[in-house]
Every structure is written in structure tokens, then in C-alpha cells.
Design an enzyme around this catalytic site. Structure first.
Site: not given
Length: 276
Positions: A135, A148
Site C-alpha cells: 500500500s 494497518y
């Protein structure tokens, strides 16, 4: 005998994983599209996919899911795309240890477990591709997304070392780093937020009210948001190119973040990130 190249993808219930499964099947790959929930597997089977159930948080499920794949393919697996993950929004000071442990089980430890089980198969056949979906949050940290971010930073390091260690084996390792992509990750994060974050007792309660607006209400796509097919396009190169790249950026925010992280001192980057 089925001579198609074989690809195992995790997290195929929606979004990036589902688009990848459909896109690679259209390109002639034999796609084994796994999901965490049996109901999602059934839905994919109705589309004609081979869909083993595989839950990263359950080591027995990882072992059984891969065994099912290898039985179906005669012990061959040309590529693995680790994709399934979830988010748990909230300030780090409000995140209990158990919540961090839970997200690491799915977003990192399960990926490592599955990858370790796949490597001997690829070594034996003399080739393979391992692609991990990271990501933009594996490049830069953003407030409220610390859990995350932590898993993706760890994944970046794990994948970099694996790429170095697999050099010369015929096994290529790559990262894909999407920014805002249309998916269900926001909606899927709500149960984790509700389970773990006691925001009403937080010192940041007033700040959470703004977060709740973004978390619960449907809204228009983000400014630079792209469809999942943008990720699939990079995945195709990672799987099919003779020399795949170590990293594939997807979306303008990822390119911008990668550039700024290389060029700016930390405090300057903090100011840019804080402005959004």
C-alpha cells in the site's frame, strides 16, 4: 492435461482480489481464487472459479487451502498473489495489544506462513512468482491508520529481504503499492473499529467524530481513486514480464509519496502528510 499457468490469489471476495482473479483468468491463467468465508467461495465457484477457503488468521486453514490447490494442480504453482488484508482505524493510543496482534495475524503472519509453504513447491519446479500487495501506507504513515500502516511497513521489509534471498533461485518477488483504489476496505474495517476502539472514552473523542463521518457514511470516490483494474494491470506485468520490477506504484498519491519520502527530511514530510 491442463497446461495453463497456475495462480493462487487470496482475498478474492471483492475489490482488488476479485478484479485480479477475473482479469488473470481472461489472460489464460488458471486462477485459484481463495476467500476467507465459505459463502464468498461459493459465489466464486458459481462464476466458474476454483475457490478454496483460506483464512490467513487460521494456520490450519492456510495449510488445508494450499493442499487443496496443489492437489488440483498436480503439485504445481506458478504464482502466488498475497492480497487479503483488513484495516482497524483508530488512534494508536486507543489500540489495545490484542487488536494489533489480530491485524498482524492476518496482514503479515498469515502471508508469511502461506509464502513459506509455497516456496518449496516453486524451488522444486525451478521457477515462480510471489507478489505481495502492499500500500501507499507501506511507504508513509497516516494518522488514524497506525495498525494497518504497521503491518504494511513490516510487509515491505519482509518482502525486500525475501527478494534478496530468492535471487538466483528462479523465484521472483515483487511488491504492488496501491494508493486509493475502489474497494470495501473502509466498510470491512467498521467491525474491527467497533470491537477494539473505545472512542467515547478516548482523550481524542472530539477528533473521532470527524473520523466517524468518513468511516460510516457513503461518499464520492477520493480525488485520485482508481478502479481495481489499475492494480490488476501492474499485477499482469509482475507475473508475466521476463524481469519483473521490485515495486509497482499504483495511483498518483503513491508516486507522490514515494518521491517525497526520498527527497524531503522527515519533519517536512510530516507537514505534507498532515495536510492530507
Amino acid at each position: 492435461m491442463d497446461t495453463r499457468r497456475t495462480l493462487l490469489i487470496t482475498g478474492c471476495s471483492s475489490g482488488i482480489g476479485l478484479d485480479a482473479a477475473r482479469g488473470l483468468r481472461e489472460r489464460g491463467w488458471r486462477v485459484l481464487a481463495s476467500c476467507r468465508q465459505e459463502a464468498d467461495c461459493d459465489r466464486l465457484r458459481a462464476e466458474g472459479f476454483e475457490a478454496p477457503r483460506l483464512d490467513y488468521a487460521d494456520p490450519d486453514s492456510v495449510a488445508a487451502g494450499l493442499a487443496e490447490v496443489l492437489e488440483a494442480t498436480g503439485g504445481r504453482l506458478d504464482a502466488l498473489y498475497n492480497n487479503g488484508a483488513f484495516a482497524c482505524p483508530g488512534a494508536l493510543e486507543d489500540l489495545p495489544r490484542e487488536a494489533l496482534s489480530e491485524i498482524f495475524e492476518t496482514n503479515l503472519f498469515g502471508w508469511h506462513d502461506l509464502t513459506r509453504r509455497v516456496i518449496p513447491v516453486m524451488r522444486a519446479q525451478g521457477h515462480g512468482r510471489i507478489v505481495n500487495c502492499s500500500s501507499v501506507l507501506g511507504l508513509v504513515g497516516v494518522k488514524w491508520r497506525g495498525a494497518y500502516v504497521a503491518t504494511k511497513f513490516a510487509l515491505e521489509g519482509l518482502t525486500d529481504v525475501l527478494r534478496l534471498e530468492m535471487a538466483g533461485t528462479g523465484i521472483h518477488v515483487a511488491l504492488i503499492e496501491p494508493g486509493p483504489v475502489t474497494s470495501r476496505i473502509r466498510a470491512n474495517s467498521i467491525p474491527h473499529f467497533e470491537r477494539w476502539i473505545d472512542w467515547k472514552r478516548s482523550a481524542r473523542r472530539e477528533e473521532y467524530e470527524g473520523l466517524l463521518h468518513r468511516l460510516y457514511e457513503e461518499r464520492a470516490p477520493d480525488r485520485f481513486e482508481l478502479p481495481p483494474s489499475a492494480v490488476t494491470a501492474k499485477l499482469v506485468h509482475a507475473l508475466e514480464a521476463r524481469r519483473p520490477r521490485p515495486r509497482y506504484y499504483v495511483t498518483t498519491p503513491t508516486y507522490l509519496s514515494g518521491t517525497l519520502k526520498r527527497l524531503l527530511p522527515t519533519r517536512a514530510l510530516d507537514r505534507v502528510v498532515a495536510r492530507g
